[in-house]
Scaffold this motif. Sequence first.
Motif, PDB file in Angstrom:
ATOM      1  N   LEU A 222       0.001  45.266  79.241  1.00  5.31           N
ATOM      2  CA  LEU A 222       1.183  44.439  79.482  1.00  5.31           C
ATOM      3  C   LEU A 222       1.546  43.600  78.260  1.00  5.31           C
ATOM      4  CD1 LEU A 222       0.491  43.266  83.144  1.00  5.31           C
ATOM      5  CD2 LEU A 222       2.268  44.838  82.385  1.00  5.31           C
ATOM      6  N   CYS A 223       0.531  43.028  77.617  1.00  9.35           N
ATOM      7  CA  CYS A 223       0.789  42.219  76.426  1.00  9.35           C
ATOM      8  C   CYS A 223       1.375  43.064  75.304  1.00  9.35           C
ATOM      9  CB  CYS A 223      -0.500  41.547  75.959  1.00  9.35           C
ATOM     10  SG  CYS A 223      -1.079  40.221  77.048  1.00  9.35           S
ATOM     11  N   LEU A 224       0.929  44.299  75.199  1.00  5.98           N
ATOM     12  CA  LEU A 224       1.469  45.204  74.186  1.00  5.98           C
ATOM     13  C   LEU A 224       2.943  45.458  74.424  1.00  5.98           C
ATOM     14  CD1 LEU A 224       0.836  47.137  71.787  1.00  5.98           C
ATOM     15  CD2 LEU A 224       0.412  48.911  73.490  1.00  5.98           C
ATOM     16  N   GLN A 225       3.312  45.725  75.668  1.00  2.00           N
ATOM     17  CA  GLN A 225       4.713  45.987  75.967  1.00  2.00           C
ATOM     18  C   GLN A 225       5.571  44.745  75.746  1.00  2.00           C
ATOM     19  OE1 GLN A 225       5.543  47.980  79.625  1.00  2.00           O
ATOM     20  NE2 GLN A 225       7.667  47.287  79.706  1.00  2.00           N
ATOM     21  N   ILE A 226       5.085  43.589  76.177  1.00  8.96           N
ATOM     22  CA  ILE A 226       5.862  42.362  76.034  1.00  8.96           C
ATOM     23  C   ILE A 226       6.068  41.999  74.574  1.00  8.96           C
ATOM     24  CG2 ILE A 226       5.867  39.878  76.513  1.00  8.96           C
ATOM     25  CD1 ILE A 226       4.237  40.552  79.060  1.00  8.96           C
ATOM     26  N   SER A 227       5.014  42.104  73.772  1.00  6.61           N
ATOM     27  CA  SER A 227       5.099  41.686  72.368  1.00  6.61           C
ATOM     28  C   SER A 227       5.930  42.647  71.531  1.00  6.61           C
ATOM     29  CB  SER A 227       3.689  41.547  71.776  1.00  6.61           C
ATOM     30  OG  SER A 227       2.979  42.769  71.885  1.00  6.61           O
ATOM     31  N   VAL A 228       5.668  43.957  71.658  1.00 11.13           N
ATOM     32  CA  VAL A 228       6.376  44.947  70.835  1.00 11.13           C
ATOM     33  C   VAL A 228       7.742  45.283  71.414  1.00 11.13           C
ATOM     34  CG1 VAL A 228       6.257  47.260  69.822  1.00 11.13           C
ATOM     35  CG2 VAL A 228       4.183  45.891  70.046  1.00 11.13           C
ATOM     36  N   GLY A 229       7.837  45.304  72.743  1.00  8.60           N
ATOM     37  CA  GLY A 229       9.083  45.707  73.377  1.00  8.60           C
ATOM     38  C   GLY A 229      10.090  44.602  73.584  1.00  8.60           C
ATOM     39  N   PHE A 230       9.692  43.341  73.383  1.00  9.11           N
ATOM     40  CA  PHE A 230      10.654  42.254  73.581  1.00  9.11           C
ATOM     41  C   PHE A 230      10.532  41.139  72.556  1.00  9.11           C
ATOM     42  CE2 PHE A 230      11.768  38.152  75.601  1.00  9.11           C
ATOM     43  CZ  PHE A 230      13.127  38.377  75.771  1.00  9.11           C
ATOM     44  N   CYS A 231       9.356  40.543  72.434  1.00  5.33           N
ATOM     45  CA  CYS A 231       9.203  39.353  71.581  1.00  5.33           C
ATOM     46  C   CYS A 231       9.507  39.660  70.119  1.00  5.33           C
ATOM     47  CB  CYS A 231       7.799  38.783  71.729  1.00  5.33           C
ATOM     48  SG  CYS A 231       7.447  38.106  73.364  1.00  5.33           S
ATOM     49  N   PHE A 232       8.904  40.713  69.587  1.00  3.25           N
ATOM     50  CA  PHE A 232       9.134  41.051  68.176  1.00  3.25           C
ATOM     51  C   PHE A 232      10.592  41.404  67.894  1.00  3.25           C
ATOM     52  CE2 PHE A 232       9.187  44.395  64.844  1.00  3.25           C
ATOM     53  CZ  PHE A 232       8.869  43.585  63.753  1.00  3.25           C
ATOM     54  N   PRO A 233      11.232  42.310  68.671  1.00  4.67           N
ATOM     55  CA  PRO A 233      12.655  42.574  68.418  1.00  4.67           C
ATOM     56  C   PRO A 233      13.527  41.332  68.559  1.00  4.67           C
ATOM     57  CG  PRO A 233      11.726  44.281  69.810  1.00  4.67           C
ATOM     58  CD  PRO A 233      10.694  43.198  69.716  1.00  4.67           C
ATOM     59  N   LEU A 234      13.228  40.491  69.559  1.00  6.97           N
ATOM     60  CA  LEU A 234      14.046  39.292  69.761  1.00  6.97           C
ATOM     61  C   LEU A 234      13.929  38.341  68.577  1.00  6.97           C
ATOM     62  CD1 LEU A 234      15.863  37.608  71.592  1.00  6.97           C
ATOM     63  CD2 LEU A 234      13.801  36.641  72.626  1.00  6.97           C
ATOM     64  N   LEU A 235      12.723  38.117  68.081  1.00 12.14           N
ATOM     65  CA  LEU A 235      12.535  37.224  66.938  1.00 12.14           C
ATOM     66  C   LEU A 235      13.277  37.735  65.710  1.00 12.14           C
ATOM     67  CD1 LEU A 235       8.744  36.311  67.291  1.00 12.14           C
ATOM     68  CD2 LEU A 235      10.709  34.825  67.721  1.00 12.14           C
TER      69      LEU A 235
END
Length: 372
Positions: A222-235
Amino acid sequence: MLPSITSTEMEMDNENFTAEFLTTDYMPSSSFVTEDYDLEDNGICDKTWVRNFRASYEPPLYWIIFVVGGLGNLLVVWIYMSVKNRLKTMTDVYLLNLAIADLLFLCTLPFWATDATQGWVFSDAVCKGVSAIYKVNFFASMLLLTCISVDRYIAIVRVTQAHNFKSRRMFYSKLACLVVWLLSCLLSLPEFLLFRVKNNSGSSCSMVYPASNNNLTKVLVLCLQISVGFCFPLLVMVACYSVIICTLMQARNFEKHKALRVIFAVVAAFILSQLPYNGHLVVEAAEAYNTTMVECEKVKAFDVAGQVVKSLAYTHCCLNPILYAFIGVRFRKDLLNLCHCLTGLVGVNKPQVVPKRPSIMSDTDTTPALSL
Protein backbone atom coordinates in the motif's frame (compact mmCIF):
# COMPACT_ATOMS: atom_id res chain seq x y z
CA MET A 1 -16.42 -31.92 24.19
CA LEU A 2 -15.46 -28.64 22.54
CA PRO A 3 -12.13 -27.11 23.56
CA SER A 4 -12.33 -23.93 25.61
CA ILE A 5 -11.27 -20.62 24.04
CA THR A 6 -9.49 -18.03 26.12
CA SER A 7 -10.14 -14.32 25.86
CA THR A 8 -6.62 -13.79 24.50
CA GLU A 9 -7.26 -16.22 21.65
CA MET A 10 -10.55 -14.50 20.87
CA GLU A 11 -8.80 -11.12 20.65
CA MET A 12 -6.19 -12.57 18.28
CA ASP A 13 -8.95 -14.04 16.12
CA ASN A 14 -10.70 -10.69 16.03
CA GLU A 15 -7.57 -8.97 14.77
CA ASN A 16 -7.17 -11.60 12.06
CA PHE A 17 -10.80 -11.16 11.03
CA THR A 18 -10.41 -7.41 10.72
CA ALA A 19 -7.25 -7.80 8.67
CA GLU A 20 -9.22 -10.02 6.31
CA PHE A 21 -11.88 -7.30 5.99
CA LEU A 22 -9.40 -4.65 4.91
CA THR A 23 -8.05 -5.97 1.65
CA THR A 24 -4.93 -5.06 -0.25
CA ASP A 25 -5.27 -1.85 -2.24
CA TYR A 26 -8.81 -1.87 -3.52
CA MET A 27 -7.92 -3.17 -6.89
CA PRO A 28 -11.19 -3.93 -8.67
CA SER A 29 -10.90 -7.52 -7.52
CA SER A 30 -9.30 -7.03 -4.18
CA SER A 31 -12.22 -7.56 -1.87
CA PHE A 32 -15.95 -7.37 -1.52
CA VAL A 33 -16.09 -11.13 -2.06
CA THR A 34 -14.17 -12.10 1.05
CA GLU A 35 -15.25 -14.24 3.97
CA ASP A 36 -18.14 -12.92 6.01
CA TYR A 37 -16.86 -12.22 9.51
CA ASP A 38 -18.12 -10.05 12.31
CA LEU A 39 -15.94 -9.05 15.20
CA GLU A 40 -18.94 -8.33 17.35
CA ASP A 41 -21.23 -11.30 16.91
CA ASN A 42 -19.62 -14.73 17.04
CA GLY A 43 -17.40 -14.16 14.03
CA ILE A 44 -20.25 -13.80 11.48
CA CYS A 45 -20.79 -10.64 9.46
CA ASP A 46 -23.22 -10.62 6.56
CA LYS A 47 -21.57 -8.61 3.76
CA THR A 48 -24.19 -9.53 1.16
CA TRP A 49 -25.24 -5.90 0.89
CA VAL A 50 -21.67 -4.86 0.08
CA ARG A 51 -21.43 -7.46 -2.68
CA ASN A 52 -24.83 -6.50 -4.07
CA PHE A 53 -23.83 -2.84 -4.09
CA ARG A 54 -20.66 -3.68 -5.95
CA ALA A 55 -22.54 -5.83 -8.48
CA SER A 56 -24.97 -3.01 -9.27
CA TYR A 57 -22.56 -0.05 -9.00
CA GLU A 58 -19.27 -1.09 -10.60
CA PRO A 59 -20.18 -2.83 -13.91
CA PRO A 60 -22.15 0.02 -15.55
CA LEU A 61 -19.64 2.60 -14.37
CA TYR A 62 -16.67 0.54 -15.55
CA TRP A 63 -18.22 0.06 -18.97
CA ILE A 64 -18.87 3.80 -19.27
CA ILE A 65 -15.26 4.56 -18.34
CA PHE A 66 -14.11 1.85 -20.75
CA VAL A 67 -16.06 3.28 -23.70
CA VAL A 68 -15.46 6.99 -23.07
CA GLY A 69 -11.80 6.60 -22.12
CA GLY A 70 -11.21 4.12 -24.93
CA LEU A 71 -12.60 6.47 -27.59
CA GLY A 72 -10.60 9.44 -26.34
CA ASN A 73 -7.30 7.60 -26.04
CA LEU A 74 -7.76 5.74 -29.33
CA LEU A 75 -8.28 9.10 -30.98
CA VAL A 76 -5.00 10.35 -29.51
CA VAL A 77 -3.13 7.27 -30.77
CA TRP A 78 -4.82 7.59 -34.17
CA ILE A 79 -3.69 11.21 -34.53
CA TYR A 80 -0.10 10.42 -33.63
CA MET A 81 0.03 7.40 -35.92
CA SER A 82 -1.75 9.04 -38.89
CA VAL A 83 -0.16 12.47 -39.09
CA LYS A 84 3.32 12.46 -40.65
CA ASN A 85 6.10 13.75 -38.40
CA ARG A 86 3.60 14.27 -35.56
CA LEU A 87 6.07 13.22 -32.83
CA LYS A 88 8.14 16.38 -32.77
CA THR A 89 8.44 17.22 -29.09
CA MET A 90 9.10 15.42 -25.82
CA THR A 91 5.51 15.96 -24.77
CA ASP A 92 4.29 14.30 -27.98
CA VAL A 93 6.23 11.16 -27.04
CA TYR A 94 4.88 11.26 -23.49
CA LEU A 95 1.29 11.80 -24.65
CA LEU A 96 1.45 8.84 -27.02
CA ASN A 97 2.79 6.58 -24.27
CA LEU A 98 0.21 7.96 -21.82
CA ALA A 99 -2.62 7.13 -24.23
CA ILE A 100 -1.25 3.60 -24.70
CA ALA A 101 -0.96 3.11 -20.94
CA ASP A 102 -4.51 4.34 -20.40
CA LEU A 103 -5.81 2.02 -23.14
CA LEU A 104 -4.12 -1.02 -21.61
CA PHE A 105 -5.44 0.00 -18.20
CA LEU A 106 -8.97 0.33 -19.60
CA CYS A 107 -8.75 -3.15 -21.15
CA THR A 108 -8.68 -4.63 -17.63
CA LEU A 109 -11.99 -3.03 -16.59
CA PRO A 110 -14.27 -5.55 -18.40
CA PHE A 111 -12.64 -8.34 -16.38
CA TRP A 112 -13.38 -6.53 -13.11
CA ALA A 113 -16.92 -5.70 -14.25
CA THR A 114 -17.50 -9.40 -14.89
CA ASP A 115 -15.93 -10.27 -11.55
CA ALA A 116 -18.32 -7.90 -9.75
CA THR A 117 -21.41 -9.68 -11.07
CA GLN A 118 -20.33 -13.30 -11.58
CA GLY A 119 -17.22 -13.73 -9.48
CA TRP A 120 -13.90 -14.60 -11.10
CA VAL A 121 -14.78 -16.98 -13.94
CA PHE A 122 -11.33 -16.88 -15.55
CA SER A 123 -8.20 -18.88 -14.85
CA ASP A 124 -5.53 -18.24 -12.25
CA ALA A 125 -3.09 -17.16 -14.99
CA VAL A 126 -5.58 -14.58 -16.26
CA CYS A 127 -6.00 -13.35 -12.69
CA LYS A 128 -2.27 -12.75 -12.34
CA GLY A 129 -1.91 -11.29 -15.84
CA VAL A 130 -4.82 -8.87 -15.63
CA SER A 131 -3.80 -7.70 -12.16
CA ALA A 132 -0.21 -7.12 -13.28
CA ILE A 133 -1.30 -5.30 -16.46
CA TYR A 134 -3.59 -3.12 -14.38
CA LYS A 135 -0.80 -2.09 -12.02
CA VAL A 136 1.87 -1.68 -14.75
CA ASN A 137 -0.26 0.83 -16.61
CA PHE A 138 -1.44 2.52 -13.43
CA PHE A 139 2.15 3.30 -12.45
CA ALA A 140 3.10 4.13 -16.06
CA SER A 141 0.27 6.68 -16.31
CA MET A 142 1.24 8.40 -13.06
CA LEU A 143 4.95 8.51 -13.95
CA LEU A 144 4.25 9.79 -17.47
CA LEU A 145 2.16 12.62 -16.01
CA THR A 146 5.21 13.42 -13.90
CA CYS A 147 7.41 13.46 -17.01
CA ILE A 148 4.99 15.81 -18.77
CA SER A 149 5.15 18.23 -15.84
CA VAL A 150 8.97 18.26 -15.95
CA ASP A 151 8.93 18.76 -19.72
CA ARG A 152 6.62 21.74 -19.36
CA TYR A 153 8.94 23.24 -16.78
CA ILE A 154 11.94 22.84 -19.12
CA ALA A 155 10.10 24.15 -22.18
CA ILE A 156 8.57 27.22 -20.52
CA VAL A 157 10.96 28.17 -17.71
CA ARG A 158 14.24 26.97 -19.26
CA VAL A 159 13.50 28.14 -22.80
CA THR A 160 17.11 28.72 -23.86
CA GLN A 161 18.36 25.36 -22.62
CA ALA A 162 15.34 23.62 -24.16
CA HIS A 163 16.06 25.18 -27.56
CA ASN A 164 19.80 24.42 -27.46
CA PHE A 165 19.26 20.75 -26.61
CA LYS A 166 16.15 20.16 -28.72
CA SER A 167 17.54 17.11 -30.54
CA ARG A 168 18.83 15.58 -27.32
CA ARG A 169 15.48 16.15 -25.61
CA MET A 170 13.80 13.77 -28.06
CA PHE A 171 16.33 11.10 -27.21
CA TYR A 172 15.89 11.75 -23.50
CA SER A 173 12.10 11.56 -23.83
CA LYS A 174 12.29 8.11 -25.45
CA LEU A 175 14.80 7.00 -22.83
CA ALA A 176 12.53 8.34 -20.06
CA CYS A 177 9.57 6.40 -21.47
CA LEU A 178 11.65 3.22 -21.54
CA VAL A 179 12.65 3.76 -17.91
CA VAL A 180 9.02 4.45 -16.96
CA TRP A 181 7.81 1.19 -18.50
CA LEU A 182 10.61 -0.87 -16.96
CA LEU A 183 10.07 0.70 -13.54
CA SER A 184 6.32 0.14 -13.80
CA CYS A 185 6.89 -3.54 -14.58
CA LEU A 186 9.16 -3.80 -11.57
CA LEU A 187 6.64 -2.10 -9.29
CA SER A 188 3.91 -4.49 -10.44
CA LEU A 189 5.79 -7.62 -9.33
CA PRO A 190 3.77 -7.93 -6.07
CA GLU A 191 0.57 -8.23 -8.12
CA PHE A 192 2.05 -10.86 -10.40
CA LEU A 193 3.45 -12.89 -7.51
CA LEU A 194 0.69 -12.58 -4.91
CA PHE A 195 -2.57 -12.49 -6.85
CA ARG A 196 -4.47 -15.74 -7.27
CA VAL A 197 -8.02 -17.06 -7.46
CA LYS A 198 -9.70 -17.61 -4.09
CA ASN A 199 -12.89 -19.53 -3.44
CA ASN A 200 -14.40 -17.94 -0.34
CA SER A 201 -18.11 -17.14 -0.58
CA GLY A 202 -17.63 -17.25 -4.33
CA SER A 203 -14.63 -17.17 -6.60
CA SER A 204 -12.52 -14.00 -6.58
CA CYS A 205 -9.18 -12.78 -7.89
CA SER A 206 -7.42 -11.39 -4.84
CA MET A 207 -3.98 -10.70 -3.42
CA VAL A 208 -2.96 -13.38 -0.95
CA TYR A 209 -0.17 -12.36 1.40
CA PRO A 210 2.37 -14.69 3.03
CA ALA A 211 0.97 -16.03 6.29
CA SER A 212 4.17 -15.25 8.19
CA ASN A 213 4.12 -11.47 7.69
CA ASN A 214 0.63 -10.76 6.40
CA ASN A 215 0.20 -7.23 7.72
CA LEU A 216 3.77 -6.10 6.99
CA THR A 217 3.55 -7.12 3.33
CA LYS A 218 0.18 -5.42 2.96
CA VAL A 219 1.49 -2.19 4.48
CA LEU A 220 4.52 -2.19 2.19
CA VAL A 221 2.41 -2.78 -0.94
CA LEU A 222 0.00 0.00 0.00
CA CYS A 223 2.80 2.42 0.85
CA LEU A 224 4.43 1.70 -2.50
CA GLN A 225 1.25 2.54 -4.38
CA ILE A 226 0.56 5.68 -2.35
CA SER A 227 4.10 7.06 -2.63
CA VAL A 228 4.81 6.26 -6.30
CA GLY A 229 1.26 6.48 -7.60
CA PHE A 230 0.24 9.72 -5.89
CA CYS A 231 2.66 11.53 -3.57
CA PHE A 232 5.65 11.65 -5.92
CA PRO A 233 3.67 12.75 -9.02
CA LEU A 234 1.76 15.33 -6.96
CA LEU A 235 4.93 16.85 -5.49
CA VAL A 236 6.56 17.10 -8.92
CA MET A 237 3.44 18.58 -10.51
CA VAL A 238 3.01 21.18 -7.77
CA ALA A 239 6.69 22.15 -7.88
CA CYS A 240 6.88 22.43 -11.69
CA TYR A 241 3.56 24.17 -12.19
CA SER A 242 4.23 26.63 -9.37
CA VAL A 243 7.36 27.84 -11.15
CA ILE A 244 5.52 27.84 -14.50
CA ILE A 245 2.75 29.99 -13.04
CA CYS A 246 5.29 32.48 -11.72
CA THR A 247 6.89 32.62 -15.18
CA LEU A 248 3.56 33.15 -16.93
CA MET A 249 2.53 35.88 -14.52
CA GLN A 250 5.62 37.84 -15.53
CA ALA A 251 5.01 37.33 -19.25
CA ARG A 252 3.33 40.02 -21.33
CA ASN A 253 0.93 37.92 -23.31
CA PHE A 254 -2.81 38.11 -23.72
CA GLU A 255 -3.20 34.34 -23.54
CA LYS A 256 -1.42 33.73 -20.26
CA HIS A 257 -4.63 33.69 -18.22
CA LYS A 258 -6.07 30.97 -20.44
CA ALA A 259 -2.88 28.97 -19.98
CA LEU A 260 -3.13 29.41 -16.21
CA ARG A 261 -6.68 28.09 -16.25
CA VAL A 262 -5.48 24.98 -18.07
CA ILE A 263 -2.77 24.43 -15.45
CA PHE A 264 -5.27 24.74 -12.62
CA ALA A 265 -7.62 22.33 -14.42
CA VAL A 266 -4.83 19.76 -14.84
CA VAL A 267 -3.78 19.90 -11.19
CA ALA A 268 -7.36 20.07 -9.88
CA ALA A 269 -8.41 17.04 -11.95
CA PHE A 270 -5.48 15.03 -10.62
CA ILE A 271 -6.10 15.98 -6.98
CA LEU A 272 -9.88 15.58 -7.05
CA SER A 273 -9.75 12.17 -8.71
CA GLN A 274 -6.75 10.70 -6.88
CA LEU A 275 -6.77 12.25 -3.39
CA PRO A 276 -9.92 10.49 -2.05
CA TYR A 277 -8.70 7.14 -3.33
CA ASN A 278 -5.23 7.50 -1.85
CA GLY A 279 -6.66 8.85 1.40
CA HIS A 280 -8.67 5.65 1.60
CA LEU A 281 -5.50 3.62 0.98
CA VAL A 282 -3.75 5.47 3.82
CA VAL A 283 -6.54 4.47 6.21
CA GLU A 284 -6.36 0.91 4.94
CA ALA A 285 -2.60 0.79 5.49
CA ALA A 286 -3.05 2.17 9.00
CA GLU A 287 -5.68 -0.49 9.72
CA ALA A 288 -3.36 -3.22 8.45
CA TYR A 289 -0.61 -1.95 10.75
CA ASN A 290 -2.73 -1.28 13.83
CA THR A 291 -6.26 -2.65 13.72
CA THR A 292 -8.84 -0.28 15.19
CA MET A 293 -11.90 -0.88 13.00
CA VAL A 294 -13.65 -3.76 14.77
CA GLU A 295 -17.33 -3.11 14.06
CA CYS A 296 -18.95 -4.89 11.16
CA GLU A 297 -21.03 -1.89 10.04
CA LYS A 298 -17.97 0.33 9.92
CA VAL A 299 -16.04 -2.24 7.92
CA LYS A 300 -18.90 -2.54 5.40
CA ALA A 301 -19.09 1.24 5.08
CA PHE A 302 -15.34 1.31 4.54
CA ASP A 303 -15.66 -1.30 1.76
CA VAL A 304 -18.38 0.68 -0.02
CA ALA A 305 -16.43 3.93 0.30
CA GLY A 306 -13.47 2.15 -1.27
CA GLN A 307 -15.55 1.19 -4.29
CA VAL A 308 -16.77 4.77 -4.80
CA VAL A 309 -13.39 6.53 -4.49
CA LYS A 310 -11.71 3.84 -6.58
CA SER A 311 -14.11 4.39 -9.49
CA LEU A 312 -13.59 8.14 -9.14
CA ALA A 313 -9.84 7.62 -9.54
CA TYR A 314 -10.41 5.57 -12.69
CA THR A 315 -12.21 8.46 -14.41
CA HIS A 316 -8.87 10.25 -14.70
CA CYS A 317 -7.95 8.13 -17.74
CA CYS A 318 -11.01 9.63 -19.48
CA LEU A 319 -9.83 13.16 -18.66
CA ASN A 320 -6.22 12.69 -19.82
CA PRO A 321 -6.96 13.04 -23.56
CA ILE A 322 -8.94 16.23 -22.93
CA LEU A 323 -6.49 17.82 -20.50
CA TYR A 324 -3.26 16.81 -22.21
CA ALA A 325 -4.07 16.62 -25.93
CA PHE A 326 -7.36 18.00 -27.22
CA ILE A 327 -6.81 21.47 -25.75
CA GLY A 328 -3.65 21.96 -27.85
CA VAL A 329 -3.97 24.13 -30.97
CA ARG A 330 -1.80 21.87 -33.12
CA PHE A 331 -3.55 18.71 -31.97
CA ARG A 332 -6.97 20.17 -32.68
CA LYS A 333 -5.80 21.29 -36.12
CA ASP A 334 -4.51 17.80 -36.95
CA LEU A 335 -7.74 16.25 -35.72
CA LEU A 336 -9.83 18.63 -37.82
CA ASN A 337 -7.73 17.96 -40.90
CA LEU A 338 -8.08 14.20 -40.51
CA CYS A 339 -11.83 14.52 -40.06
CA HIS A 340 -12.04 16.62 -43.22
CA CYS A 341 -9.95 14.08 -45.08
CA LEU A 342 -12.28 11.27 -44.04
CA THR A 343 -15.39 13.18 -45.06
CA GLY A 344 -13.85 14.26 -48.36
CA LEU A 345 -14.10 17.96 -47.57
CA VAL A 346 -10.35 18.47 -47.63
CA GLY A 347 -7.85 16.36 -49.58
CA VAL A 348 -5.04 14.56 -47.81
CA ASN A 349 -2.48 16.72 -49.59
CA LYS A 350 -4.39 19.91 -48.90
CA PRO A 351 -4.50 20.34 -45.16
CA GLN A 352 -6.57 23.13 -43.74
CA VAL A 353 -4.56 26.21 -42.94
CA VAL A 354 -5.20 27.59 -39.51
CA PRO A 355 -3.63 30.97 -38.78
CA LYS A 356 -1.14 30.79 -35.98
CA ARG A 357 -1.63 33.11 -33.04
CA PRO A 358 1.45 34.43 -31.35
CA SER A 359 1.83 32.83 -27.96
CA ILE A 360 4.51 31.95 -25.50
CA MET A 361 2.66 28.64 -25.28
CA SER A 362 3.46 27.53 -28.84
CA ASP A 363 3.11 23.79 -29.41
CA THR A 364 6.54 23.70 -31.01
CA ASP A 365 8.35 24.41 -27.80
CA THR A 366 5.87 23.59 -25.06
CA THR A 367 3.08 21.27 -24.25
CA PRO A 368 -0.10 21.07 -26.33
CA ALA A 369 -2.25 21.20 -23.22
CA LEU A 370 -1.10 24.75 -22.45
CA SER A 371 -1.55 26.19 -25.95
CA LEU A 372 -4.94 27.71 -26.57
